[in-house]
Design a protein around this motif. Structure first.
Motif, PDB file in Angstrom:
ATOM      1  N   TRP A  35       0.854  -1.187   0.000  1.00  0.00           N
ATOM      2  CA  TRP A  35       0.000   0.000   0.000  1.00  0.00           C
ATOM      3  C   TRP A  35       0.892   1.240   0.000  1.00  0.00           C
ATOM      4  CZ3 TRP A  35      -4.765   0.642  -1.318  1.00  0.00           C
ATOM      5  CH2 TRP A  35      -5.349   1.889  -1.116  1.00  0.00           C
ATOM      6  N   ALA A  41      -5.928   4.742   4.088  1.00  0.00           N
ATOM      7  CA  ALA A  41      -6.677   3.500   3.867  1.00  0.00           C
ATOM      8  C   ALA A  41      -7.348   3.087   5.158  1.00  0.00           C
ATOM      9  CB  ALA A  41      -5.741   2.389   3.386  1.00  0.00           C
ATOM     10  N   ILE A  45     -10.842  -0.953   2.962  1.00  0.00           N
ATOM     11  CA  ILE A  45     -10.189  -0.596   1.693  1.00  0.00           C
ATOM     12  C   ILE A  45      -9.019  -1.542   1.438  1.00  0.00           C
ATOM     13  CG2 ILE A  45      -8.771   1.171   0.561  1.00  0.00           C
ATOM     14  CD1 ILE A  45     -10.777   3.231   1.727  1.00  0.00           C
ATOM     15  N   ARG A  46      -8.283  -1.863   2.468  1.00  0.00           N
ATOM     16  CA  ARG A  46      -7.192  -2.840   2.310  1.00  0.00           C
ATOM     17  C   ARG A  46      -7.750  -4.206   1.907  1.00  0.00           C
ATOM     18  NH1 ARG A  46      -2.131  -1.012   3.904  1.00  0.00           N
ATOM     19  NH2 ARG A  46      -2.168   0.925   5.063  1.00  0.00           N
ATOM     20  N   GLN A 118     -11.044   9.828   4.836  1.00  0.00           N
ATOM     21  CA  GLN A 118     -10.556   9.101   5.999  1.00  0.00           C
ATOM     22  C   GLN A 118     -11.082   9.679   7.316  1.00  0.00           C
ATOM     23  OE1 GLN A 118      -6.332   9.469   6.866  1.00  0.00           O
ATOM     24  NE2 GLN A 118      -6.313   7.404   7.708  1.00  0.00           N
TER      25      GLN A 118
END
Length: 171
Positions: A35, A41, A45-46, A118
């Motif tokens: 990443w 993130a 999302i990961r 975020q």
């Protein structure tokens, strides 16, 4: 429970399809790239990027991490592009995007960026052609659940017809 991750894995493993409308949608296999340290993130999302490396599903072009993708599909390059393009967007010279806070995941059919914030875990598009923020969901997880398990389905919605086909193929 509505597990969008399982459906996305099915879409990735399906590969090419010759049945309309499922043939229109695809998710690339994961790239196994680290990443980018400069992009925000969340765990969800990961998860998305651990399952796939972009593609076209849910009526969005999703950017990916692989350096082999065309520039217009690469997450890092598109994030840099949108941050630069929207720099000084507002009359007072400010930008709607903040580095380290906003992640551009892809774009919609009109070319508007699909953005995750975020700070408030909100997913929106930004209509840059004289518009503004267009909120979609209050969290990335809710956005993905809504994408794969909608509360209502419009007539002639090819994405949801494709999901029905995917479900049939998974049996």
């Amino acid at each position: 429970m509505n597990d969008w991750r399982e459906w996305l894995r099915s879409l990735v493993s399906m590969g090419d399809c010759d049945t309309f409308p499922l043939l229109v949608f695809h998710a690339n296999p994961p790239a196994n790239e680290p990443w980018p340290s400069d992009l925000p993130a969340s765990p969800a999302i990961r998860d998305l990027f651990a399952i796939c490396d972009g593609g076209f599903f849910g009526d969005f072009n999703w950017f990916g991490l692989s350096p082999q993708l065309p520039e217009r599909e690469r997450l890092t390059l598109q994030n840099a592009y949108w941050h630069e393009q929207l720099s000084g967007y507002y009359p007072d010279g400010t930008s709607p995007l903040t580095s380290g806070q906003h992640l551009i995941l892809g774009n919609d059919a009109s070319g508007s960026p699909l953005i995750w914030d975020q700070i408030n875990d909100r997913v929106s598009t930004f209509y840059f052609k004289g518009g503004d923020w267009e909120p979609i969901e209050s969290s990335f997880e809710e956005f993905m659940v809504g994408l794969f398990f909608p509360e209502t389905v419009e007539e002639n919605d090819f994405w949801h017809e494709a999901l029905s086909q995917l479900k049939e193929q998974a049996k």
